[in-house]
Design a protein around this motif. Sequence first.
Motif, PDB file in Angstrom:
ATOM      1  N   THR A 144      12.715  15.034  10.025  1.00 54.61           N
ATOM      2  CA  THR A 144      11.313  15.205   9.657  1.00 54.61           C
ATOM      3  C   THR A 144      11.092  14.612   8.268  1.00 54.61           C
ATOM      4  O   THR A 144      11.863  14.879   7.351  1.00 54.61           O
ATOM      5  N   LEU A 145      10.081  13.809   8.150  1.00 57.60           N
ATOM      6  CA  LEU A 145       9.781  13.197   6.852  1.00 57.60           C
ATOM      7  C   LEU A 145       9.118  14.194   5.921  1.00 57.60           C
ATOM      8  O   LEU A 145       8.334  15.029   6.359  1.00 57.60           O
ATOM      9  N   THR A 146       9.409  14.070   4.641  1.00 52.78           N
ATOM     10  CA  THR A 146       8.687  14.881   3.664  1.00 52.78           C
ATOM     11  C   THR A 146       7.441  14.113   3.252  1.00 52.78           C
ATOM     12  O   THR A 146       7.395  12.892   3.352  1.00 52.78           O
ATOM     13  N   ASP A 147       6.459  14.857   2.799  1.00 56.84           N
ATOM     14  CA  ASP A 147       5.218  14.250   2.336  1.00 56.84           C
ATOM     15  C   ASP A 147       5.503  13.280   1.192  1.00 56.84           C
ATOM     16  O   ASP A 147       4.872  12.234   1.079  1.00 56.84           O
ATOM     17  N   GLU A 148       6.467  13.656   0.367  1.00 59.39           N
ATOM     18  CA  GLU A 148       6.835  12.849  -0.801  1.00 59.39           C
ATOM     19  C   GLU A 148       7.362  11.475  -0.393  1.00 59.39           C
ATOM     20  O   GLU A 148       7.006  10.456  -0.977  1.00 59.39           O
ATOM     21  N   GLU A 149       8.206  11.443   0.634  1.00 58.37           N
ATOM     22  CA  GLU A 149       8.757  10.175   1.131  1.00 58.37           C
ATOM     23  C   GLU A 149       7.652   9.262   1.648  1.00 58.37           C
ATOM     24  O   GLU A 149       7.644   8.058   1.399  1.00 58.37           O
ATOM     25  N   VAL A 150       6.748   9.865   2.404  1.00 54.23           N
ATOM     26  CA  VAL A 150       5.648   9.089   2.977  1.00 54.23           C
ATOM     27  C   VAL A 150       4.743   8.564   1.869  1.00 54.23           C
ATOM     28  O   VAL A 150       4.330   7.407   1.884  1.00 54.23           O
ATOM     29  N   THR A 151       4.456   9.413   0.888  1.00 56.27           N
ATOM     30  CA  THR A 151       3.615   9.000  -0.233  1.00 56.27           C
ATOM     31  C   THR A 151       4.233   7.817  -0.966  1.00 56.27           C
ATOM     32  O   THR A 151       3.547   6.855  -1.316  1.00 56.27           O
ATOM     33  N   LYS A 152       5.545   7.847  -1.159  1.00 55.90           N
ATOM     34  CA  LYS A 152       6.240   6.771  -1.850  1.00 55.90           C
ATOM     35  C   LYS A 152       6.139   5.453  -1.061  1.00 55.90           C
ATOM     36  O   LYS A 152       5.812   4.411  -1.611  1.00 55.90           O
ATOM     37  N   ALA A 153       6.402   5.531   0.231  1.00 60.18           N
ATOM     38  CA  ALA A 153       6.308   4.344   1.087  1.00 60.18           C
ATOM     39  C   ALA A 153       4.876   3.829   1.105  1.00 60.18           C
ATOM     40  O   ALA A 153       4.632   2.615   1.040  1.00 60.18           O
ATOM     41  N   HIS A 154       3.926   4.755   1.168  1.00 59.00           N
ATOM     42  CA  HIS A 154       2.509   4.382   1.239  1.00 59.00           C
ATOM     43  C   HIS A 154       2.055   3.718  -0.060  1.00 59.00           C
ATOM     44  O   HIS A 154       1.277   2.764  -0.036  1.00 59.00           O
ATOM     45  N   GLU A 155       2.552   4.208  -1.184  1.00 59.12           N
ATOM     46  CA  GLU A 155       2.209   3.588  -2.470  1.00 59.12           C
ATOM     47  C   GLU A 155       2.754   2.164  -2.554  1.00 59.12           C
ATOM     48  O   GLU A 155       2.113   1.277  -3.117  1.00 59.12           O
ATOM     49  N   ASN A 156       3.935   1.939  -1.979  1.00 62.10           N
ATOM     50  CA  ASN A 156       4.487   0.578  -1.919  1.00 62.10           C
ATOM     51  C   ASN A 156       3.566  -0.340  -1.133  1.00 62.10           C
ATOM     52  O   ASN A 156       3.349  -1.496  -1.499  1.00 62.10           O
ATOM     53  N   VAL A 157       3.033   0.182  -0.039  1.00 65.56           N
ATOM     54  CA  VAL A 157       2.106  -0.578   0.804  1.00 65.56           C
ATOM     55  C   VAL A 157       0.854  -0.963   0.017  1.00 65.56           C
ATOM     56  O   VAL A 157       0.434  -2.120   0.012  1.00 65.56           O
ATOM     57  N   LEU A 158       0.272   0.020  -0.670  1.00 73.46           N
ATOM     58  CA  LEU A 158      -0.954  -0.231  -1.423  1.00 73.46           C
ATOM     59  C   LEU A 158      -0.730  -1.257  -2.536  1.00 73.46           C
ATOM     60  O   LEU A 158      -1.573  -2.128  -2.771  1.00 73.46           O
ATOM     61  N   GLN A 159       0.414  -1.147  -3.191  1.00 77.98           N
ATOM     62  CA  GLN A 159       0.747  -2.093  -4.248  1.00 77.98           C
ATOM     63  C   GLN A 159       0.909  -3.502  -3.682  1.00 77.98           C
ATOM     64  O   GLN A 159       0.430  -4.480  -4.249  1.00 77.98           O
ATOM     65  N   ALA A 160       1.566  -3.610  -2.548  1.00 75.84           N
ATOM     66  CA  ALA A 160       1.811  -4.909  -1.915  1.00 75.84           C
ATOM     67  C   ALA A 160       0.516  -5.600  -1.488  1.00 75.84           C
ATOM     68  O   ALA A 160       0.349  -6.800  -1.711  1.00 75.84           O
ATOM     69  N   VAL A 161      -0.414  -4.860  -0.885  1.00 76.09           N
ATOM     70  CA  VAL A 161      -1.658  -5.496  -0.437  1.00 76.09           C
ATOM     71  C   VAL A 161      -2.521  -5.912  -1.624  1.00 76.09           C
ATOM     72  O   VAL A 161      -3.227  -6.916  -1.556  1.00 76.09           O
ATOM     73  N   ARG A 162      -2.427  -5.155  -2.722  1.00 75.71           N
ATOM     74  CA  ARG A 162      -3.157  -5.547  -3.934  1.00 75.71           C
ATOM     75  C   ARG A 162      -2.582  -6.842  -4.503  1.00 75.71           C
ATOM     76  O   ARG A 162      -3.307  -7.779  -4.819  1.00 75.71           O
ATOM     77  N   GLU A 163      -1.250  -6.860  -4.656  1.00 81.38           N
ATOM     78  CA  GLU A 163      -0.598  -7.991  -5.307  1.00 81.38           C
ATOM     79  C   GLU A 163      -0.568  -9.250  -4.445  1.00 81.38           C
ATOM     80  O   GLU A 163      -0.763 -10.354  -4.929  1.00 81.38           O
ATOM     81  N   LYS A 164      -0.291  -9.084  -3.149  1.00 80.84           N
ATOM     82  CA  LYS A 164      -0.099 -10.252  -2.278  1.00 80.84           C
ATOM     83  C   LYS A 164      -1.374 -10.734  -1.584  1.00 80.84           C
ATOM     84  O   LYS A 164      -1.448 -11.885  -1.179  1.00 80.84           O
ATOM     85  N   ALA A 165      -2.337  -9.834  -1.425  1.00 86.57           N
ATOM     86  CA  ALA A 165      -3.543 -10.215  -0.691  1.00 86.57           C
ATOM     87  C   ALA A 165      -4.826 -10.036  -1.501  1.00 86.57           C
ATOM     88  O   ALA A 165      -5.907 -10.331  -1.037  1.00 86.57           O
ATOM     89  N   GLY A 166      -4.684  -9.542  -2.729  1.00 88.66           N
ATOM     90  CA  GLY A 166      -5.867  -9.303  -3.565  1.00 88.66           C
ATOM     91  C   GLY A 166      -6.798  -8.263  -2.982  1.00 88.66           C
ATOM     92  O   GLY A 166      -8.001  -8.270  -3.233  1.00 88.66           O
ATOM     93  N   ALA A 167      -6.239  -7.368  -2.177  1.00 91.53           N
ATOM     94  CA  ALA A 167      -7.061  -6.364  -1.504  1.00 91.53           C
ATOM     95  C   ALA A 167      -7.432  -5.230  -2.463  1.00 91.53           C
ATOM     96  O   ALA A 167      -6.684  -4.894  -3.367  1.00 91.53           O
ATOM     97  N   VAL A 168      -8.599  -4.669  -2.231  1.00 90.04           N
ATOM     98  CA  VAL A 168      -9.057  -3.521  -3.006  1.00 90.04           C
ATOM     99  C   VAL A 168      -9.211  -2.370  -2.028  1.00 90.04           C
ATOM    100  O   VAL A 168      -9.789  -2.533  -0.935  1.00 90.04           O
TER     101      VAL A 168
END
Length: 91
Positions: free
Chosen positions: A64-88
């Motif tokens: 079972t995933l912890t909320d913390e693990e998911v939050t960390k992975a999700h933050e990586n996603v948000l950072q990547a779309v900002r940096e690589k795609a200029g997404a807001v």
Amino acid sequence: SITRDIALVVDKTKAAGELEAIIAEAGGALLKEVHVFDLYEGEHMEAGKKSLAFSLKYFDPERTLTDEEVTKAHENVLQAVREKAGAVLRG
């Protein structure tokens, strides 16, 4: 599994598939599914922009995933779309 939805504002020229690939890579091993469920262009959008909404499913078959693990992975996603795609992130 834990699902998180995000809406991103990007240039109209950005392909959903391109964003999907960035998200999938950034989400790492825990991110099992990504799909677009909404595309919005029109009023309330800046000229030349569109909004794409993605549903992301995080899952680990071993445990079972912890909320913390998911939050960390999700933050990586948000950072990547900002940096690589200029997404807001849309509010």
